[in-house]
Scaffold this active site. Structure first.
Site, PDB file in Angstrom:
ATOM      1  N   SER D  63       0.794  -1.239   0.000  1.00  0.00           N
ATOM      2  CA  SER D  63       0.000   0.000   0.000  1.00  0.00           C
ATOM      3  C   SER D  63       0.820   1.280   0.000  1.00  0.00           C
ATOM      4  O   SER D  63       0.283   2.357  -0.246  1.00  0.00           O
ATOM      5  CB  SER D  63      -0.919   0.032   1.218  1.00  0.00           C
ATOM      6  OG  SER D  63      -1.948  -0.904   1.068  1.00  0.00           O
ATOM      7  N   LYS D  66       0.626   3.556  -2.885  1.00  0.00           N
ATOM      8  CA  LYS D  66      -0.469   4.509  -3.067  1.00  0.00           C
ATOM      9  C   LYS D  66       0.000   5.961  -2.995  1.00  0.00           C
ATOM     10  O   LYS D  66      -0.599   6.842  -3.595  1.00  0.00           O
ATOM     11  CB  LYS D  66      -1.562   4.233  -2.023  1.00  0.00           C
ATOM     12  CG  LYS D  66      -2.236   2.874  -2.212  1.00  0.00           C
ATOM     13  CD  LYS D  66      -3.113   2.481  -1.038  1.00  0.00           C
ATOM     14  CE  LYS D  66      -3.707   1.093  -1.263  1.00  0.00           C
ATOM     15  NZ  LYS D  66      -4.451   0.596  -0.076  1.00  0.00           N
ATOM     16  N   TYR D 188      -3.031  -2.022 -10.571  1.00  0.00           N
ATOM     17  CA  TYR D 188      -3.041  -1.794  -9.125  1.00  0.00           C
ATOM     18  C   TYR D 188      -2.259  -2.896  -8.404  1.00  0.00           C
ATOM     19  O   TYR D 188      -1.430  -2.631  -7.523  1.00  0.00           O
ATOM     20  CB  TYR D 188      -4.486  -1.745  -8.632  1.00  0.00           C
ATOM     21  CG  TYR D 188      -4.640  -1.739  -7.147  1.00  0.00           C
ATOM     22  CD1 TYR D 188      -4.381  -0.597  -6.398  1.00  0.00           C
ATOM     23  CD2 TYR D 188      -5.052  -2.878  -6.467  1.00  0.00           C
ATOM     24  CE1 TYR D 188      -4.523  -0.596  -5.028  1.00  0.00           C
ATOM     25  CE2 TYR D 188      -5.200  -2.884  -5.098  1.00  0.00           C
ATOM     26  CZ  TYR D 188      -4.936  -1.753  -4.374  1.00  0.00           C
ATOM     27  OH  TYR D 188      -5.077  -1.742  -3.009  1.00  0.00           O
ATOM     28  N   TYR D 239      -4.196   2.776   8.039  1.00  0.00           N
ATOM     29  CA  TYR D 239      -5.427   2.017   8.217  1.00  0.00           C
ATOM     30  C   TYR D 239      -6.238   2.580   9.385  1.00  0.00           C
ATOM     31  O   TYR D 239      -6.350   3.783   9.527  1.00  0.00           O
ATOM     32  CB  TYR D 239      -5.129   0.515   8.406  1.00  0.00           C
ATOM     33  CG  TYR D 239      -4.262  -0.018   7.305  1.00  0.00           C
ATOM     34  CD1 TYR D 239      -4.725  -0.068   5.992  1.00  0.00           C
ATOM     35  CD2 TYR D 239      -2.954  -0.426   7.553  1.00  0.00           C
ATOM     36  CE1 TYR D 239      -3.924  -0.534   4.966  1.00  0.00           C
ATOM     37  CE2 TYR D 239      -2.149  -0.902   6.533  1.00  0.00           C
ATOM     38  CZ  TYR D 239      -2.638  -0.944   5.238  1.00  0.00           C
ATOM     39  OH  TYR D 239      -1.844  -1.397   4.233  1.00  0.00           O
ATOM     40  N   VAL D 257       1.124  -3.807   4.022  1.00  0.00           N
ATOM     41  CA  VAL D 257       1.109  -5.111   4.692  1.00  0.00           C
ATOM     42  C   VAL D 257       2.376  -5.919   4.438  1.00  0.00           C
ATOM     43  O   VAL D 257       2.554  -7.000   4.998  1.00  0.00           O
ATOM     44  CB  VAL D 257      -0.126  -5.959   4.319  1.00  0.00           C
ATOM     45  CG1 VAL D 257      -1.400  -5.345   4.887  1.00  0.00           C
ATOM     46  CG2 VAL D 257      -0.212  -6.166   2.822  1.00  0.00           C
TER      47      VAL D 257
END
Lengths: 303, 303, 303, 303
Positions: D63, D66, D188, D239, D257
């Site tokens: 992530s 991103k 993605y 998160y 993660v």
């Protein structure tokens, strides 16, 4: 830096925003406030305070009081408060019951109404009256013994307290409200109904910029506890616009539907702004604009 | 058909279910009820009534009272109740606030707690006291003037009423509760605390099988209003097990956490069963089993 | 009873409703259907079939197909389907993902889209192609080998299948879809795209009124399985208007956005109605009105 | 300040945390990573980079990618991205569909999976391949042309992509995904499957600490755009632990993660940490501990 000149410049630049937005109208006492008012005060870490506009005029503290009740709870060494309320953004309306139901009565953070009720309830367990304790703190830190409750606002809120009573009883049904529901709601309503000026608010919030030191130099909170409050302010202090506020202003801030906002520049100063017109998320239009200009002009954003 | 023999057979067949499940324990007064009890009564449309087991022993009416307050509201020609409460299954817990928030204070149906509060509130607007009106109706239809409130249950409920108070204040915050919150909650709690036997309950519910005619032949509800209540019972009468109940039993039925269930065979009879042990959805284990056997043996399911 | 006269009377009485409502417009192929059409067919348990209006004109089966795929799954002795899908009303939109997330991928019932996908997936595990199996069943029971897919509708649906694909992948993420997602969605889309007339639909659904017996007298489902389907139809068959439909019509019924509704009078007859204009819950305006008149005139409501 | 000594002290102090937590196990390729690894790198605004432990060993970016796709979208002057994705904390799980349904397909922020899909989709509209663009950016800023995709991770993710496909189709059903769903999901997945070391990541993220300047001094983002990304990182980057991270660390940070976290000290430095063991919110146990020590020892928290 010439603070007075800075304040004057900010006020000039945001002039078009003054009067914009919608005054809170869920209770008559707030709906009557004239929208075209604006005040701003900056209290430096040294204790020096400057202001502009209606900075000496009292307005309704409302949700900004949540900072002070939380600070008092933590000052009483009540870290156990964190077993009863979370510290994360909610992503729901400030008075929503949905999250509370899905998460079994533990409010997401101390700044949504449910969380503030828990803090008030917690504080009531260690002081005589949570609202009076908040009032006392504001008086001492500001040096103004005349700060008081706006009884008209308090009565008006009490008469429209069904949602708050629903939240309180709901918390009680999960065992997360220990006091008597009407009493806790009354203390909560009263702490929100305190009337305070930008000057007094900026001074009262100075401990957040002074890593926990009170005005007289004594320690109220540890640096770590102070950091905690500032972090919660930045992530959860402006209802459903915390991300937007973090970007535009880039400071820990807490707003209230009375049109006030208290912001912190850690290590430097405490800022209070007031403009009664609210945007559709419940934050002061002129207040956010003024803080936006402030960080742009000073470069004092945390980012 | 020999009703007594039928009842006897049902009781024998469901013997293993008697005592199963968990007695409601959210209030002490209910938690103390001995689990190994069972009663069943069938009131024929003619007014004749048969029973088996503990069919003359009073138990706590609880949510089954919602049928009678709804019937009274409709009997008062209060079709306007349907602007304040829906008629659709909820898909959420009987005391959930989530749906209420998403649907702006209009409860999904009159049998979830929020809906029943609205019905009680509505009824309070046309009779002196909603709870007394329900009690009076039960007494007259059953012919038993000794039916009364179980004060221990009522007190116990009142002391644990936070969730109900939350629902009521929440409804009030949407303008969907007109009476004083504590008064409405009190009437609601009391109507739930009525103690009644299977015999009296079956007789009292007979108007649902008689297309709206009371025991004395006078009209209480129109056939259409009666059909409405039966339809709401079938789709929403057994908490989150309405689909399962419709399949296993196939009759309009309304259960309560006191362990009772009232079911209707339109045109034929009214059935009341009682067994305190509840399944995980809050319906009487022995009661559902008995009704299941009843429709299997008689073929009187609506499907 | 003179069925033809009954049908004629119903048609006359509901004339003002014909053309009302809004034709489904989420795909062009459905949006083009002329709104002022109406057909109704009654198939008696004896196999005799009567109709009125456009009762021989095919329309898009859509969600009514869910009855037949469920029946086929159960007929294959696949009671294990109930471990993968519930039987309770949903209280949410027919294509909602919210409930699915909160309940870990187990759809509430077989008639919401997620549930129907699971049924199709399940059926695909025991027959070559779920859609073809549904088509075959419709042909045999109606005696009309010409029933087929409307390819234009199927293509149109496939081109607008994002929500369905989202549901299917979401189910797969919970391990509740065993087949290949595009294949299952394709079979699901095709079974919905079957074109059928009221006559053929009423005949095809007759097994629901005949306690599980097919037209040729052979057993398709046990009486208990049939009761199950009827119960699910009554509680969940008309989207978010099941309670209203239960009241107004009082029969197990399943609607589709093509404007059709299939209803059952257990032991007596099967009824198919069609009118393309939908109410705001997605049920045929003229169709519901016709069924309402039907039960009022015949007294054949289950309540 | 002696950065090497600081890094060494941090590593010693957090030694007990290394190996704690649970390695991500939703795909085999990640589950196999040895848990007792730890690396940390600090890249100063000057471009100087220091590291400790496994700081040169590549791990799965996940992530954290991103940040870079968002930066690229903004760098392309694509402010229009903010009409398709919000900037507020979500209060829900990172891969939840619930909020998306209630808010009609507009993801809450660019760091939940739905939001990142929209950013990737948006970026795909202005560059040839979003994943390759991210990879290219990482290579240039780190000066390491050997950074590449971990194909085993990419394949593994692709084989377990149902939830992501559900999100993408769901977005498409609201018209908020313009590209072909499988293509967008593939890009993605690949950008998440980039393998990178702490050293390279710290250098690649330096533009966030340099108010938008790339390593070569050219401008990538305006100071305002950079502030925006840092603000989103602080409020939404970890998160459901953003509030906790803001308190403990007090820096803008984004976790993945794979066990990595990238944090920014505006104006000073960029920090990358890696430890595969995750806490129950999905953030690296050792990584958060190391950043906590970092801000405590340096006093460089933003609060």
């Amino acid at each position: 830096m010439d603070i007075d000149r800075l304040l004057s410049q900010i006020r000039t630049e945001i002039q078009p925003q003054i009067g914009r937005g919608r005054v809170a109208d869920y209770i008559p006492a707030l709906a009557e406030v004239a929208p075209d008012q604006f005040g701003m005060a900056i209290a430096l870490a040294t204790g020096e305070c400057h202001g502009v506009g209606d900075w000496l005029k009292p307005f309704s503290l409302q949700s900004i009081s949540k900072i002070f009740s939380l600070a008092l709870a933590l000052a009483e060494n009540e870290e156990s408060i964190w077993t009863r309320v979370g510290r994360e953004p909610s992503g729901n309306a400030f008075n929503s019951l949905v999250q509370l139901e899905y998460e079994n009565g533990i409010p997401r953070n101390p700044f949504i109404n449910a969380g503030a009720l828990v803090v008030t309830d917690h504080l009531s367990g260690v002081v005589d009256c949570a609202a009076d304790a908040v009032l006392q703190l504001l008086r001492i830190e500001s040096g103004n013994p005349d700060i008081g409750y706006d009884l008209q606002v308090a009565e008006s809120e009490t008469a429209h307290a069904d949602r708050t009573l629903a939240l309180a009883h709901f918390l009680a049904s999960y065992g997360n409200l220990r006091g008597d529901v009407p009493t806790v709601v009354d203390e909560y309503v009263r702490q929100c109904a305190i009337a305070i000026s930008c000057r007094d608010l900026a001074l009262a919030g100075l401990f957040l910029a002074r890593h926990g030191l009170r005005r007289d130099g004594s320690r109220m909170l540890s640096p770590s506890q102070t950091k905690r409050i500032n972090a919660v302010m930045l992530t959860c202090g402006t209802y459903d616009a915390a991300g937007e506020f973090a970007y535009r202003v880039g400071l820990p801030g807490k707003s209230g539907v009375g049109g006030g906002i208290l912001a912190t520049v850690p290590g430097r100063c405490s800022i209070a702004v007031w403009g009664p017109g609210l945007d559709n998320r419940g934050n002061s239009v002129a207040g956010v604009a003024a803080l936006d200009r402030f960080t742009t002009l000073t470069g004092w954003s945390v980012f």
